[in-house]
Design an enzyme around this catalytic site. Structure first.
Site, PDB file in Angstrom:
ATOM      1  N   TYR A  11       1.088  -1.202   0.093  1.00  0.00           N
ATOM      2  CA  TYR A  11       0.069  -0.008   0.127  1.00  0.00           C
ATOM      3  C   TYR A  11       0.836   1.195   0.009  1.00  0.00           C
ATOM      4  O   TYR A  11       1.010   2.209  -0.861  1.00  0.00           O
ATOM      5  CB  TYR A  11      -1.014  -0.253   1.274  1.00  0.00           C
ATOM      6  CG  TYR A  11      -1.775   1.158   1.526  1.00  0.00           C
ATOM      7  CD1 TYR A  11      -2.318   1.984   0.602  1.00  0.00           C
ATOM      8  CD2 TYR A  11      -1.877   1.619   2.895  1.00  0.00           C
ATOM      9  CE1 TYR A  11      -3.065   2.874   0.879  1.00  0.00           C
ATOM     10  CE2 TYR A  11      -2.556   2.507   3.323  1.00  0.00           C
ATOM     11  CZ  TYR A  11      -3.099   3.609   2.343  1.00  0.00           C
ATOM     12  OH  TYR A  11      -3.735   4.635   2.515  1.00  0.00           O
ATOM     13  N   ILE A  12       1.831   1.515   1.004  1.00  0.00           N
ATOM     14  CA  ILE A  12       2.546   2.492   1.126  1.00  0.00           C
ATOM     15  C   ILE A  12       3.613   2.565   0.240  1.00  0.00           C
ATOM     16  O   ILE A  12       3.944   3.375  -0.844  1.00  0.00           O
ATOM     17  CB  ILE A  12       3.099   2.883   2.500  1.00  0.00           C
ATOM     18  CG1 ILE A  12       2.144   2.973   3.650  1.00  0.00           C
ATOM     19  CG2 ILE A  12       3.924   4.035   2.532  1.00  0.00           C
ATOM     20  CD1 ILE A  12       2.511   2.917   4.828  1.00  0.00           C
ATOM     21  N   LEU A  59      13.164 -11.349   1.721  1.00  0.00           N
ATOM     22  CA  LEU A  59      14.267 -10.644   2.359  1.00  0.00           C
ATOM     23  C   LEU A  59      15.158 -11.834   3.022  1.00  0.00           C
ATOM     24  O   LEU A  59      16.351 -11.825   2.962  1.00  0.00           O
ATOM     25  CB  LEU A  59      14.218  -9.776   3.222  1.00  0.00           C
ATOM     26  CG  LEU A  59      13.484  -8.281   2.393  1.00  0.00           C
ATOM     27  CD1 LEU A  59      13.580  -7.297   3.456  1.00  0.00           C
ATOM     28  CD2 LEU A  59      14.120  -7.931   1.333  1.00  0.00           C
ATOM     29  N   PHE A  80      10.341  -1.219   3.158  1.00  0.00           N
ATOM     30  CA  PHE A  80       8.971  -1.385   3.627  1.00  0.00           C
ATOM     31  C   PHE A  80       8.415  -2.586   3.851  1.00  0.00           C
ATOM     32  O   PHE A  80       7.638  -2.872   4.824  1.00  0.00           O
ATOM     33  CB  PHE A  80       8.022  -0.962   2.688  1.00  0.00           C
ATOM     34  CG  PHE A  80       7.987   0.735   2.008  1.00  0.00           C
ATOM     35  CD1 PHE A  80       7.252   1.496   2.725  1.00  0.00           C
ATOM     36  CD2 PHE A  80       8.494   1.076   0.930  1.00  0.00           C
ATOM     37  CE1 PHE A  80       6.920   2.860   2.372  1.00  0.00           C
ATOM     38  CE2 PHE A  80       8.495   2.250   0.557  1.00  0.00           C
ATOM     39  CZ  PHE A  80       7.853   3.009   1.245  1.00  0.00           C
ATOM     40  N   SER A 124       6.985   3.150  12.996  1.00  0.00           N
ATOM     41  CA  SER A 124       5.620   3.372  13.185  1.00  0.00           C
ATOM     42  C   SER A 124       5.555   4.179  14.429  1.00  0.00           C
ATOM     43  O   SER A 124       6.247   3.893  15.483  1.00  0.00           O
ATOM     44  CB  SER A 124       4.935   1.934  13.298  1.00  0.00           C
ATOM     45  OG  SER A 124       3.683   1.890  14.069  1.00  0.00           O
ATOM     46  N   TYR A 148       4.458  -7.136  16.790  1.00  0.00           N
ATOM     47  CA  TYR A 148       4.583  -6.447  15.417  1.00  0.00           C
ATOM     48  C   TYR A 148       5.430  -5.094  15.858  1.00  0.00           C
ATOM     49  O   TYR A 148       6.052  -4.700  15.209  1.00  0.00           O
ATOM     50  CB  TYR A 148       3.096  -6.065  14.891  1.00  0.00           C
ATOM     51  CG  TYR A 148       3.347  -4.819  14.025  1.00  0.00           C
ATOM     52  CD1 TYR A 148       3.855  -4.913  12.692  1.00  0.00           C
ATOM     53  CD2 TYR A 148       2.757  -3.777  14.606  1.00  0.00           C
ATOM     54  CE1 TYR A 148       3.783  -3.437  11.898  1.00  0.00           C
ATOM     55  CE2 TYR A 148       2.597  -2.483  13.718  1.00  0.00           C
ATOM     56  CZ  TYR A 148       3.370  -2.339  12.678  1.00  0.00           C
ATOM     57  OH  TYR A 148       3.513  -1.296  11.742  1.00  0.00           O
ATOM     58  N   LYS A 152       9.266  -3.262  15.428  1.00  0.00           N
ATOM     59  CA  LYS A 152       9.799  -1.864  14.808  1.00  0.00           C
ATOM     60  C   LYS A 152      10.524  -1.190  16.053  1.00  0.00           C
ATOM     61  O   LYS A 152      11.690  -0.762  15.496  1.00  0.00           O
ATOM     62  CB  LYS A 152       8.277  -0.961  14.812  1.00  0.00           C
ATOM     63  CG  LYS A 152       7.276  -1.317  13.871  1.00  0.00           C
ATOM     64  CD  LYS A 152       7.967  -1.472  12.349  1.00  0.00           C
ATOM     65  CE  LYS A 152       7.158  -1.903  11.375  1.00  0.00           C
ATOM     66  NZ  LYS A 152       7.561  -2.096   9.844  1.00  0.00           N
ATOM     67  N   TYR A 176       5.362   6.392  11.172  1.00  0.00           N
ATOM     68  CA  TYR A 176       4.278   6.768  10.311  1.00  0.00           C
ATOM     69  C   TYR A 176       3.154   6.972  11.440  1.00  0.00           C
ATOM     70  O   TYR A 176       3.051   5.923  12.388  1.00  0.00           O
ATOM     71  CB  TYR A 176       3.551   5.544   9.360  1.00  0.00           C
ATOM     72  CG  TYR A 176       4.660   5.085   8.359  1.00  0.00           C
ATOM     73  CD1 TYR A 176       5.795   5.888   7.780  1.00  0.00           C
ATOM     74  CD2 TYR A 176       4.632   4.047   7.871  1.00  0.00           C
ATOM     75  CE1 TYR A 176       6.692   5.419   6.894  1.00  0.00           C
ATOM     76  CE2 TYR A 176       5.218   3.546   6.886  1.00  0.00           C
ATOM     77  CZ  TYR A 176       6.509   4.203   6.420  1.00  0.00           C
ATOM     78  OH  TYR A 176       7.181   3.909   5.621  1.00  0.00           O
ATOM     79  N   PHE A 177       2.118   7.931  11.204  1.00  0.00           N
ATOM     80  CA  PHE A 177       0.924   7.674  12.114  1.00  0.00           C
ATOM     81  C   PHE A 177      -0.123   7.000  11.243  1.00  0.00           C
ATOM     82  O   PHE A 177       0.252   5.812  10.962  1.00  0.00           O
ATOM     83  CB  PHE A 177       0.630   9.375  12.592  1.00  0.00           C
ATOM     84  CG  PHE A 177       1.446   9.552  13.519  1.00  0.00           C
ATOM     85  CD1 PHE A 177       2.779   9.796  13.334  1.00  0.00           C
ATOM     86  CD2 PHE A 177       1.001   9.568  14.865  1.00  0.00           C
ATOM     87  CE1 PHE A 177       3.604  10.001  14.595  1.00  0.00           C
ATOM     88  CE2 PHE A 177       1.918   9.931  16.114  1.00  0.00           C
ATOM     89  CZ  PHE A 177       3.186  10.077  15.545  1.00  0.00           C
ATOM     90  N   ASN A 178      -1.222   7.320  11.074  1.00  0.00           N
ATOM     91  CA  ASN A 178      -2.300   6.339  10.535  1.00  0.00           C
ATOM     92  C   ASN A 178      -2.560   6.620   8.936  1.00  0.00           C
ATOM     93  O   ASN A 178      -3.289   7.486   8.772  1.00  0.00           O
ATOM     94  CB  ASN A 178      -3.555   6.503  11.204  1.00  0.00           C
ATOM     95  CG  ASN A 178      -3.416   6.038  12.644  1.00  0.00           C
ATOM     96  OD1 ASN A 178      -2.474   6.392  13.477  1.00  0.00           O
ATOM     97  ND2 ASN A 178      -4.271   4.908  13.094  1.00  0.00           N
TER      98      ASN A 178
HETATM   99  N1  UDP Z   1     -11.156   1.135  15.346  1.00  0.00           N
HETATM  100  C1  UDP Z   1     -12.515   0.851  15.445  1.00  0.00           C
HETATM  101  N2  UDP Z   1     -13.052  -0.018  14.512  1.00  0.00           N
HETATM  102  C2  UDP Z   1     -12.175  -0.695  13.673  1.00  0.00           C
HETATM  103  C3  UDP Z   1     -10.886  -0.392  13.631  1.00  0.00           C
HETATM  104  C4  UDP Z   1     -10.440   0.716  14.313  1.00  0.00           C
HETATM  105  O1  UDP Z   1     -13.226   1.571  16.291  1.00  0.00           O
HETATM  106  O2  UDP Z   1     -13.002  -1.485  13.123  1.00  0.00           O
HETATM  107  C5  UDP Z   1     -10.409   2.454  16.043  1.00  0.00           C
HETATM  108  C6  UDP Z   1      -9.530   2.007  16.949  1.00  0.00           C
HETATM  109  O3  UDP Z   1      -9.884   1.641  18.194  1.00  0.00           O
HETATM  110  C7  UDP Z   1      -8.381   3.302  16.807  1.00  0.00           C
HETATM  111  C8  UDP Z   1      -8.633   3.805  15.610  1.00  0.00           C
HETATM  112  O4  UDP Z   1     -10.034   3.358  15.148  1.00  0.00           O
HETATM  113  O5  UDP Z   1      -9.138   4.072  17.871  1.00  0.00           O
HETATM  114  C9  UDP Z   1      -7.652   3.581  14.472  1.00  0.00           C
HETATM  115  O6  UDP Z   1      -7.373   2.315  14.504  1.00  0.00           O
HETATM  116  P1  UDP Z   1      -6.452   1.516  13.489  1.00  0.00           P
HETATM  117  O7  UDP Z   1      -6.589  -0.027  13.600  1.00  0.00           O
HETATM  118  O8  UDP Z   1      -6.859   2.020  12.164  1.00  0.00           O
HETATM  119  O9  UDP Z   1      -4.866   2.096  13.762  1.00  0.00           O
HETATM  120  P2  UDP Z   1      -4.065   2.061  15.195  1.00  0.00           P
HETATM  121  O10 UDP Z   1      -3.979   3.419  15.372  1.00  0.00           O
HETATM  122  O11 UDP Z   1      -4.639   1.299  16.011  1.00  0.00           O
HETATM  123  O12 UDP Z   1      -2.835   1.481  14.722  1.00  0.00           O
END
Ligand code: UDP
Length: 337
Positions: A11-12, A59, A80, A124, A148, A152, A176-178
């Site tokens: 993806y990224i 790898l 990645f 991450s 996981y 990292k 990375y954030f989200n």
């Molecule tokens: N989340 C949710 N339902 C889902 C998936 C995620 O409510 O099916 C919420 C999760 O609790 C968090 C936010 O969405 O507050 C982001 O979650 P994600 O798994 O995308 O990323 P994270 O920050 O946990 O790595």
């Protein structure tokens, strides 16, 4: 001179490769398709109008990797490749530690043997653990709550130790954030293997009718509406961040950890509503229990990226929601024709 992109079909990775090609970098992709589809390679060519070398390879295959370095003049690596499902990592820790850590060790050994000492690594925001308070700054202590995340944290340490041992190494740890969103064309995007673990792909699969409703993990956090807050960043901004990090790595040595986030936090409900408004679709949801290991609030202090790399995110949450949906509705089954 070429840039080796491990996990470049993901993806990224795929969004970053398109940007690298757009900026006239020569690219070599290594990917084992464990969480990617061969079709993405055609789409990258279609979007960039350029070609690249590709090796289907894990790898852990050291001989295969040596051949990649023999056949190409590699200048730097953007790394990645790695497994990324938190839940699966708890069930199969050895699989995660072996693939992610041993895979990286093999990569670094081969890089060293070929005197390639510049690497941009996909870390991450998960390395900020449960104890730090947002906004997260790069100097905070790191920790993790699952295998996981541990991979990292460990790989960040391994790369930092390498710099201590030999000052010629140039290492950028990108936290990375989200990442959400997709290329404007709707031709490449996120295509999870199974039922999505992350919020946005779950939302888009509800929107397209593959899943019935979203489960929101808790509405009793200390946030403005009780749901978890995160720093969502457009994958195209993230891709540009890699280009800026690469430029920096090519000109400097040493190690730097850098957040790639917007610096702004949105709740789960904020994202659901932004998605509904941007796309004129309804996302049914129910509130369920908190997900173990989730923090209440996580967002970046994005100052360092701007000061050190001259990079900052420019895309809005609306852009992220619009392009995520554009990708999903044009490719209801992802890359599966
Ligand atoms: N989340 C949710 N339902 C889902 C998936 C995620 O409510 O099916 C919420 C999760 O609790 C968090 C936010 O969405 O507050 C982001 O979650 P994600 O798994 O995308 O990323 P994270 O920050 O946990 O790595």
């Amino acid at each position: 001179m070429a840039i080796l992109v491990t996990g470049g079909a993901g993806y990224i990775g795929s969004h970053t490769v398109v940007e690298l090609l757009n900026q006239d970098h020569e690219v070599v992709i290594v990917d084992d398709f464990s969480n990617a589809h061969p079709t993405v390679l055609d789409r990258i060519k279609e979007l960039s109008g350029k070609d690249f070398s590709f090796y289907e390879l894990n790898l852990l295959d050291k001989e295969g990797l040596e051949k990649v370095f023999e056949e190409n003049e590699i200048e730097a690596v953007i790394h990645f490749a790695g497994f990324k499902a938190v839940g699966e990592s708890v069930e199969k820790p050895l699989k995660y530690y072996h693939n992610n850590i041993t895979g990286t060790l093999v990569l670094l050994e081969v890089m060293k043997a070929f005197n390639v000492k510049k690497i941009v690594f996909s870390s991450s925001a998960t390395v900020y653990g449960m104890d730090n308070k947002a906004p997260f700054t790069e100097d905070m202590p790191t920790s993790a709550t699952n295998p996981y995340g541990q991979t990292k944290v460990f790989i960040e340490h391994i790369l930092s130790d390498l710099v201590v041992s030999d000052e010629e190494w140039s290492v950028i740890l990108l936290r990375y954030f989200n990442p959400i969103g997709a290329h404007e064309s709707g031709r490449i995007g996120e295509d999870p293997n199974d039922v999505p673990n992350n919020l946005m792909p779950y939302i888009t699969q509800v929107a397209v009718g593959k899943l019935e409703q979203l489960s929101i993990f808790g509405d009793d956090y200390e946030t403005h509406d009780g749901t978890g807050v995160r720093d969502y960043i457009h994958v195209l901004d993230l891709a540009q961040g890699h280009l800026s990090a690469l430029d920096y790595a090519l000109k400097h040595s040493g190690v730097e950890a850098v957040n790639l986030g917007t610096g702004e936090g949105y709740s789960v409900l904020d994202v659901v509503h932004a998605f509904e408004n941007a796309n004129d679709v309804e996302i049914p949801y129910e509130i369920v229990d908190r997900r173990p290991g989730d923090i209440a609030v996580g967002y970046a202090d994005a100052t360092k990226a701007k000061e050190l790399l001259g990079w900052e995110a420019v895309h809005s949450l609306e852009d992220m929601c619009r392009t995520s949906w554009n990708w999903q509705k044009n490719n209801p089954n992802g890359y599966e024709e």
